[in-house]
Design an enzyme around this catalytic site. Structure first.
Site: not given
Length: 524
Positions: A216, A289
């Site tokens: 991320e 995710e």
């Protein structure tokens, strides 16, 4: 054709008078499938490398998720016609490809169905013996029916990876970090970490993708071109990736350089259900995710804490949200699949409850929550029929009218018959209309009722008209029992070893109660 490239390191303290020989074999037990050897003269002391290729692999079986065949590569050093040293490495043979129309294992399209895993345990952190680490792989593969796990967000124990090799559990392994990018010296460490991860773990056939981006993190074209190039140089057989967010996705076509576009998709549809973005066009695509603790009802924030001892209604939403994520992602043929967030609760200071973050479908002790019922049901009913209510059959202060009007039951049967105190109340079929792209959609029943008489619930499961399973549940706590079970019967005394003991309160049929009162004393 199939081949295994072997790099042997030789560290010579002295120089033999005669040439030495390096022999490499691929073995299936005692049987030699392929052999290669090379004679060479050492000209200097210290480390050096010799490369050999094992070809003509004949009928060596490929590593598959349902048949994870493993072989040994044995390298031996011969001096004066005698073997003086050998080294053995276990591996497997398989082809893993990510294409614009999905993921292919050995030429067959396979939908990725997985969960993320943190290697964090209560009390011990990451310092668990191999038996406990391996148990996580068994839970993910055998209990939760996953075919892939993401090692979030760092390389994980070799004991865990060994178990993945043996169980047919594919692995995404990634470089350490989360969100942050530092200065030049820090970035050099990222490159070094990618190098060390691949060199340590590239012999594991279970690993199908290298995460070469910090999880991320923002796009950094120069850094991630380096890590991608390094991964290709060290191991050209696997795809590279790294999780992208809505921020890094904005300018991806200029600044993205990996093989697989993996997105962390956290957003809600207008009705408060799980939203899934369309795949990024023209590139292999997957979700790294989804679900997690995102608050789908409020359509923002990450404060949906799925605590076992918390809000029962929220607990009942978790499995349905995971089912929605997998079904809606699978509606896109270009999406390789979903690795949802996440398998187990873990220690964290972000969006946590008293230091424990609760997005897991199992708690920190690896005990399944209601959220696991969806995963537990995605298995073949012929070999293992299951019936898993996504609720507690309880008429206590938290659920005085029972499970309610739209109670979900996960099962791999094709029909369920429900009885309360022996009276038939419903015949159910899976909701394939709203969950069309998963193997075994949930069933829904109206189970709002008066619990004053402490009724019993029975669910019979049918497959092709034949009853294959019956489960009963009691709402009367008067006949509850104390439950204690060990994962293993014995431990090994010469070294570090551990196992898990699970205890709790169960009804008279053995189903776990969510809450209990009173004092219990027991000895181990």
């Amino acid at each position: 054709g199939r081949r295994i490239e072997v790099a042997c390191s030789i560290d010579a303290a002295t120089l033999p008078a005669k040439p030495i020989r390096v022999r490499v074999e691929l073995r299936d037990g005692a049987r030699v499938i392929s052999r290669a050897e090379r004679e060479l003269t050492l000209e200097k002391t210290g480390p050096g490398e010799v490369a050999l290729t094992l070809s003509n692999l004949g009928n060596a079986a490929l590593w598959e998720v349902d048949a994870p065949r493993l072989y040994d590569v044995v390298a031996a050093l011969w001096v004066d016609g005698k073997p003086v040293h050998d080294c053995r490495v276990r591996t497997g043979i398989r082809e893993a490809r990510f294409e614009v129309d999905g993921f292919f294992l050995n030429g067959r399209r396979l939908q990725l169905f997985g969960l993320n895993r943190h290697e964090i345990y209560p009390c011990a952190g990451g310092a668990m013996p191999g038996r406990v680490l391996r148990r996580d792989a068994e839970i993910l593969r055998r209990d939760f029916n996953c075919n892939i796990v993401r090692c979030s967000h760092y390389p994980q124990s070799e004991a865990f990876l060994d178990a993945c090799d043996e169980l047919g559990l594919m692995v995404w392994e990634e470089t350490p970090g989360w969100g942050y990018l530092g200065g030049p010296a820090w970035k050099e460490l990222v490159v070094q970490n990618v190098h060390d991860m691949i060199c340590r773990d590239r012999n594991h056939p279970a690993i199908v993708i290298w995460g070469v981006r910090v999880n991320e993190s923002a796009n950094d074209a120069a850094l991630y071109q380096r890590t991608t190039g390094l991964a290709k140089a060290l191991d050209g057989s696997r795809a590279t990736s790294g999780s992208m967010t809505s921020g890094s996705r904005k300018n991806w076509d200029q600044d993205w350089h990996e093989d697989v576009f993996a997105f962390d998709d956290y957003h809600s549809d207008p009705d408060g259900s799980v939203g899934i973005e369309k795949p990024t066009p023209g590139v292999p695509y997957m979700l790294a995710e989804a679900v997690g603790q995102f608050n789908y009802t409020q359509r923002k924030g990450f404060d949906a804490k799925y605590r076992r001892a918390g809000d029962v209604v929220l607990q009942e939403q978790q499995a349905l949200r995971h089912a929605q994520a997998h079904s809606r992602a699978a509606a896109y043929p270009a999406c390789s699949g979903v690795i949802a967030w996440c398998a187990f609760d873990y220690a964290s200071l972000m969006n946590s409850y008293q230091g424990v973050k609760c997005p897991g479908v199992a708690d920190v002790f690896r005990i399944p929550k209601l959220g696991a019922t969806f995963y537990q049901a995605q298995t073949d009913a012929k070999s293992r029929p299951v019936i898993l209510p996504n609720f507690y059959w309880d008429f206590g202060p938290k659920t005085p009218r029972g499970p309610g009007k739209n109670a979900a039951i996960f099962s791999n049967c094709d029909r369920l018959d429900l009885f309360v105190d022996g009276r038939p109340i419903a015949t159910l079929h899976p909701d394939a209309e709203n969950y069309p792209h998963i193997k075994h959609p949930p069933f829904f029943a109206d189970l709002e009722c008066d619990g004053a008489s402490r009724p019993e619930l029975r669910i019979d499961g049918y497959l092709a008209g034949r009853r294959v399973l019956s489960r009963s549940f009691s709402s009367d706590p008067a006949r509850d029992r104390f439950f204690l079970q060990a994962d293993d019967e014995e431990l090994i005394g010469d070294g570090a070893d551990a196992t898990r003991l699970v205890f709790g309160e169960v009804d008279k049929f053995g189903s776990m109660r969510p809450f209990g009162d009173g004092a219990v004393s027991f000895q181990i």
